[in-house]
Design a protein around this motif. Structure first.
Motif, PDB file in Angstrom:
ATOM      1  N   VAL A 155       0.839  -1.197   0.000  1.00 47.37           N
ATOM      2  CA  VAL A 155       0.000   0.000   0.000  1.00 47.37           C
ATOM      3  C   VAL A 155       0.873   1.245   0.000  1.00 47.37           C
ATOM      4  CG1 VAL A 155      -1.681   1.328   1.343  1.00 47.37           C
ATOM      5  CG2 VAL A 155      -1.885  -1.158   1.223  1.00 47.37           C
ATOM      6  N   VAL A 156       0.480   2.237  -0.787  1.00 45.35           N
ATOM      7  CA  VAL A 156       1.103   3.558  -0.744  1.00 45.35           C
ATOM      8  C   VAL A 156       0.028   4.553  -0.333  1.00 45.35           C
ATOM      9  CG1 VAL A 156       2.372   5.341  -1.990  1.00 45.35           C
ATOM     10  CG2 VAL A 156       2.744   2.931  -2.541  1.00 45.35           C
ATOM     11  N   LEU A 157       0.316   5.338   0.684  1.00 48.05           N
ATOM     12  CA  LEU A 157      -0.694   6.226   1.267  1.00 48.05           C
ATOM     13  C   LEU A 157      -0.178   7.654   1.373  1.00 48.05           C
ATOM     14  CD1 LEU A 157      -3.077   5.522   4.184  1.00 48.05           C
ATOM     15  CD2 LEU A 157      -1.550   7.482   4.395  1.00 48.05           C
ATOM     16  N   ILE A 158      -1.059   8.592   1.087  1.00 41.34           N
ATOM     17  CA  ILE A 158      -0.780  10.007   1.274  1.00 41.34           C
ATOM     18  C   ILE A 158      -1.798  10.550   2.290  1.00 41.34           C
ATOM     19  CG2 ILE A 158      -2.269  10.819  -0.610  1.00 41.34           C
ATOM     20  CD1 ILE A 158      -0.111  12.875  -1.312  1.00 41.34           C
ATOM     21  N   GLY A 159      -1.346  11.458   3.144  1.00 36.93           N
ATOM     22  CA  GLY A 159      -2.232  11.979   4.181  1.00 36.93           C
ATOM     23  C   GLY A 159      -2.138  11.184   5.471  1.00 36.93           C
ATOM     24  N   GLY A 160      -1.003  10.545   5.702  1.00 34.66           N
ATOM     25  CA  GLY A 160      -0.840   9.700   6.870  1.00 34.66           C
ATOM     26  C   GLY A 160      -0.689  10.428   8.188  1.00 34.66           C
ATOM     27  N   SER A 161      -0.392  11.714   8.123  1.00 37.61           N
ATOM     28  CA  SER A 161      -0.223  12.467   9.377  1.00 37.61           C
ATOM     29  C   SER A 161      -1.546  12.998   9.916  1.00 37.61           C
ATOM     30  CB  SER A 161       0.762  13.628   9.175  1.00 37.61           C
ATOM     31  OG  SER A 161       0.271  14.530   8.197  1.00 37.61           O
ATOM     32  N   GLY A 162      -2.611  12.930   9.109  1.00 34.30           N
ATOM     33  CA  GLY A 162      -3.931  13.341   9.569  1.00 34.30           C
ATOM     34  C   GLY A 162      -4.538  12.271  10.460  1.00 34.30           C
ATOM     35  N   ALA A 163      -5.618  12.613  11.126  1.00 37.58           N
ATOM     36  CA  ALA A 163      -6.213  11.706  12.106  1.00 37.58           C
ATOM     37  C   ALA A 163      -6.675  10.384  11.482  1.00 37.58           C
ATOM     38  CB  ALA A 163      -7.379  12.391  12.810  1.00 37.58           C
ATOM     39  N   LEU A 201       3.786   8.690   2.358  1.00 31.53           N
ATOM     40  CA  LEU A 201       4.442   9.919   1.907  1.00 31.53           C
ATOM     41  C   LEU A 201       4.127  11.031   2.905  1.00 31.53           C
ATOM     42  CD1 LEU A 201       3.590   9.765  -1.914  1.00 31.53           C
ATOM     43  CD2 LEU A 201       5.367   8.554  -0.630  1.00 31.53           C
ATOM     44  N   LEU A 202       5.164  11.637   3.466  1.00 28.38           N
ATOM     45  CA  LEU A 202       5.006  12.579   4.573  1.00 28.38           C
ATOM     46  C   LEU A 202       5.929  13.775   4.429  1.00 28.38           C
ATOM     47  CD1 LEU A 202       5.249   9.815   7.291  1.00 28.38           C
ATOM     48  CD2 LEU A 202       3.172  11.164   6.916  1.00 28.38           C
ATOM     49  N   ARG A 203       5.564  14.842   5.127  1.00 29.10           N
ATOM     50  CA  ARG A 203       6.454  16.007   5.204  1.00 29.10           C
ATOM     51  C   ARG A 203       7.541  15.804   6.249  1.00 29.10           C
ATOM     52  NH1 ARG A 203       1.522  18.526   3.905  1.00 29.10           N
ATOM     53  NH2 ARG A 203       1.681  19.917   2.100  1.00 29.10           N
ATOM     54  N   ARG A 204       7.237  14.989   7.242  1.00 32.44           N
ATOM     55  CA  ARG A 204       8.199  14.700   8.309  1.00 32.44           C
ATOM     56  C   ARG A 204       7.880  13.326   8.899  1.00 32.44           C
ATOM     57  NH1 ARG A 204       4.491  18.270   9.896  1.00 32.44           N
ATOM     58  NH2 ARG A 204       5.769  19.979   9.093  1.00 32.44           N
ATOM     59  N   VAL A 205       8.853  12.716   9.539  1.00 30.87           N
ATOM     60  CA  VAL A 205       8.632  11.415  10.171  1.00 30.87           C
ATOM     61  C   VAL A 205       7.523  11.542  11.215  1.00 30.87           C
ATOM     62  CG1 VAL A 205       9.652   9.639  11.637  1.00 30.87           C
ATOM     63  CG2 VAL A 205      10.986  10.629   9.766  1.00 30.87           C
ATOM     64  N   LYS A 223       7.464   2.094   5.672  1.00 32.18           N
ATOM     65  CA  LYS A 223       8.494   2.949   5.091  1.00 32.18           C
ATOM     66  C   LYS A 223       7.955   4.371   5.033  1.00 32.18           C
ATOM     67  CE  LYS A 223      11.430   3.571   0.993  1.00 32.18           C
ATOM     68  NZ  LYS A 223      11.759   3.039  -0.360  1.00 32.18           N
ATOM     69  N   GLN A 224       8.577   5.294   5.738  1.00 35.73           N
ATOM     70  CA  GLN A 224       8.170   6.693   5.740  1.00 35.73           C
ATOM     71  C   GLN A 224       9.063   7.459   4.773  1.00 35.73           C
ATOM     72  OE1 GLN A 224       7.063   8.177   9.866  1.00 35.73           O
ATOM     73  NE2 GLN A 224       8.206   6.344  10.459  1.00 35.73           N
ATOM     74  N   VAL A 225       8.461   7.986   3.723  1.00 33.44           N
ATOM     75  CA  VAL A 225       9.211   8.712   2.701  1.00 33.44           C
ATOM     76  C   VAL A 225       8.949  10.210   2.866  1.00 33.44           C
ATOM     77  CG1 VAL A 225       9.611   9.022   0.234  1.00 33.44           C
ATOM     78  CG2 VAL A 225       9.011   6.753   1.127  1.00 33.44           C
ATOM     79  N   ILE A 226       9.985  10.961   3.152  1.00 38.78           N
ATOM     80  CA  ILE A 226       9.844  12.410   3.315  1.00 38.78           C
ATOM     81  C   ILE A 226       9.825  13.052   1.934  1.00 38.78           C
ATOM     82  CG2 ILE A 226      10.760  14.460   4.434  1.00 38.78           C
ATOM     83  CD1 ILE A 226       9.813  12.102   6.273  1.00 38.78           C
ATOM     84  N   VAL A 227       8.713  13.740   1.671  1.00 35.57           N
ATOM     85  CA  VAL A 227       8.418  14.213   0.324  1.00 35.57           C
ATOM     86  C   VAL A 227       8.290  15.731   0.278  1.00 35.57           C
ATOM     87  CG1 VAL A 227       6.627  14.187  -1.469  1.00 35.57           C
ATOM     88  CG2 VAL A 227       7.271  12.066  -0.332  1.00 35.57           C
TER      89      VAL A 227
END
Length: 218
Positions: A4-12, A33-37, A46-50
């Protein structure tokens, strides 16, 4: 075996979904895909800083079986309607287009109730336009979730708290069931369950559908 590849993982909702997927035996790898860990280390994660201003530069990491977007912001946090549209519509659509280009058969999109590209209400029009544009990408399977009010743990959004409280009162007397508040945990459980529940084609998952799917996983 599912990647799975997910965007928006830092939201609730995205955060709750990642935690559920880490426990799933069917999902073997999760790329967020995240702005920060934002998460503790995990063998499946796998946390990818984007740099989201240049998402196409990270096209090579958008590889897998299921792409999921939980990305969204508020008008207050974005600062303007143009800025919110850029995140909620343009960035989501760009991610979806890259997933389509890289051969993902399945895309899950977190939208909102009353999404309508013809709506006079900005938020509903923005969400509806995104749904319309993602549908045009012609994924083999597209699952769109349309929750009403979201109950986020420890939220500091006063307007959100007030709206949820009002909806609960109306719901007790049978009004506004379409907007019935759902916890982000319920939505996340429904999204995970939906991967196996729905077959090919386009599926719009309503509040009642989300409740049913979430109940199946509880």
């Amino acid at each position: 075996m599912m990647k799975v590849v997910l965007i928006g993982g830092s939201g609730a909702t995205g955060r709750a979904l990642v935690q559920l997927m880490l426990k799933s035996k069917e999902i073997t790898e999760i790329v967020v895909l995240l702005r920060r860990v934002s998460f503790e280390e995990h063998i499946k994660l796998k946390q990818v800083i984007v740099d989201f201003e240049n998402l196409t530069d990270f096209e090579q990491v958008i590889q897998g079986n299921v792409a999921i977007s939980c990305l969204g912001t508020t008008l207050k946090d974005a600062g303007s309607k143009d800025a919110q549209w850029k995140i909620d519509h343009d960035l989501n659509l760009q991610f979806a287009a890259l997933a389509k280009k890289n051969g993902f058969p399945t895309f899950l999109l977190l939208s909102a109730v009353l999404a309508d590209p013809a709506s006079k209400i900005f938020y509903n029009r923005m969400k509806g336009s995104l749904e319309q544009d993602v549908k045009a990408l012609d994924f083999n399977r597209l699952i769109i979730f349309q929750p009403g009010g979201l109950i986020r743990p420890n939220t500091d959004r006063l307007g959100e708290k007030t709206a949820i409280a009002a909806l609960r009162i109306f719901n007790t007397i049978g009004l506004f069931k379409t907007y019935e508040p759902l916890s982000v945990g319920q939505v996340a459980m429904a999204m995970l369950q939906a991967i196996n529940h729905y077959t090919t084609g386009i599926h719009t998952v309503t509040v009642k559908d989300i409740q049913k799917l979430a109940a199946e996983t509880s």
